[in-house]
Design an enzyme around this catalytic site. Structure first.
Site, short mmCIF file in Angstrom:
data_model
loop_
_atom_site.label_atom_id
_atom_site.label_comp_id
_atom_site.label_asym_id
_atom_site.label_seq_id
_atom_site.Cartn_x
_atom_site.Cartn_y
_atom_site.Cartn_z
N CYS A 186 0.84 -1.20 0.00
CA CYS A 186 0.00 0.00 0.00
C CYS A 186 0.87 1.25 0.00
O CYS A 186 0.65 2.18 -0.78
CB CYS A 186 -0.92 -0.01 1.22
SG CYS A 186 -2.09 1.37 1.27
N CYS A 187 1.88 1.28 0.88
CA CYS A 187 2.80 2.42 0.93
C CYS A 187 3.54 2.58 -0.39
O CYS A 187 3.81 3.70 -0.84
CB CYS A 187 3.80 2.26 2.06
SG CYS A 187 3.13 2.52 3.71
N CYS B 138 -0.89 8.16 7.37
CA CYS B 138 -2.22 7.88 6.86
C CYS B 138 -3.15 7.47 8.00
O CYS B 138 -2.72 6.83 8.97
CB CYS B 138 -2.16 6.77 5.81
SG CYS B 138 -1.34 7.27 4.28
N CYS C 113 -3.33 3.73 9.36
CA CYS C 113 -2.10 3.15 9.91
C CYS C 113 -1.42 4.05 10.94
O CYS C 113 -0.23 3.89 11.22
CB CYS C 113 -1.13 2.84 8.77
SG CYS C 113 -1.78 1.64 7.57
N CYS D 120 7.72 4.04 5.71
CA CYS D 120 6.79 3.80 4.61
C CYS D 120 7.50 3.32 3.37
O CYS D 120 6.89 2.71 2.49
CB CYS D 120 6.01 5.08 4.30
SG CYS D 120 7.02 6.44 3.70
#
Length: 253
Positions: free
Chosen positions: A130-131, A211, A214, A237
């Site tokens: 995702c990062c 984010c 998280c 990240c």
């Protein structure tokens, strides 16, 4: 002009960059943050440098310093699509307050999202991936054309940043960390002295803000970044990992 440009083309680019970084660290050892910034922006990398800012908990201090040197310095903001609404409002507030004239909000590639995170829930199963999609790849795009960039990282933030240098070689560019040796108290004193507003989430227990899915609150005595990816071994990240995490591109950072 950057030191690297004065080296002959016969020298290995990576070796030349390492030599440049070593020379800069020796030259500016013990220098004030503003001195390092001014040299980087006006002397070493004019028109080739950008500040990468999350507009997070401590961001106002570095943004203020850069604005005083040159408010037209490019500022890159990675809008992951998963940020706290308060961060977006804080970004807009600081842009107005500081008179920043070239803030660039970079979002993830729609095709990357459609192919790998169409439902927007990838963070639940693979935070690294995702990062990578939402931060690392957009930053690569945003940094195209720049030979150096400025980071707000500090040694006190976590154990893996304890030996942070003022200048680093990073994926063919020079990364500048002017606040590397600043402590939390000094940052707060600077912000107060210049009337800089804190990120609204700091007062709610978020000393490090990423984010929304998280980022968790931090308890007294915990590492300031303990709320980032809580319960996982993950501490970064990916944008501050070697070559922006691309050494394992495609399989997650």
């Amino acid at each position: 002009m950057a030191l690297l440009s004065s080296l002959t083309s016969a020298v290995d680019p990576e070796l030349a960059l390492d030599a440049e970084v070593r020379a800069l660290n020796a030259q500016y050892e013990g220098a004030e943050a503003q001195t390092v910034l001014r040299a980087a922006i006006r002397e070493q990398y004019p028109d080739e440098i950008a500040l990468v800012s999350s507009f997070g908990a401590d961001s106002a201090v570095l943004l203020h310093m850069v604005a005083e040197i040159d408010p037209a310095t490019p500022v890159i903001f990675i809008d992951t699509g998963k940020l706290f609404p308060a961060t977006l409002r804080y970004r807009d507030d600081l842009i107005d307050r500081l008179g920043l004239t070239d803030v660039r909000s970079q979002k993830p590639d729609p095709e990357d999202l459609a192919g790998k995170d169409a439902g927007g829930m990838l963070w639940m199963s693979d935070t690294d991936a995702c990062c990578h999609i939402r931060k690392v790849l957009p930053l690569d795009v945003a940094l195209d054309g720049f030979s150096s960039w400025i980071s707000g990282r500090k040694r006190f933030q976590s154990s893996n940043r304890a030996n942070l240098a003022l200048f680093e070689a990073d994926d063919g560019r020079v990364k500048v960390n002017p606040l590397a040796d600043w402590e939390a108290g000094r940052i707060l004193d600077y912000a107060r002295a210049h009337g800089l507003p804190p990120h609204p989430l700091v007062a709610q227990g978020y000393p490090s803000i990423g984010c929304l899915p998280c980022t968790d609150k931090v308890k007294p005595g915990e590492d300031p970044r303990a709320g980032r990816w809580r319960g996982q071994e993950k501490t970064e990240c990916g944008i501050h990992l070697p070559t922006h995490g691309r050494e394992i591109d495609g399989s997650g950072i």
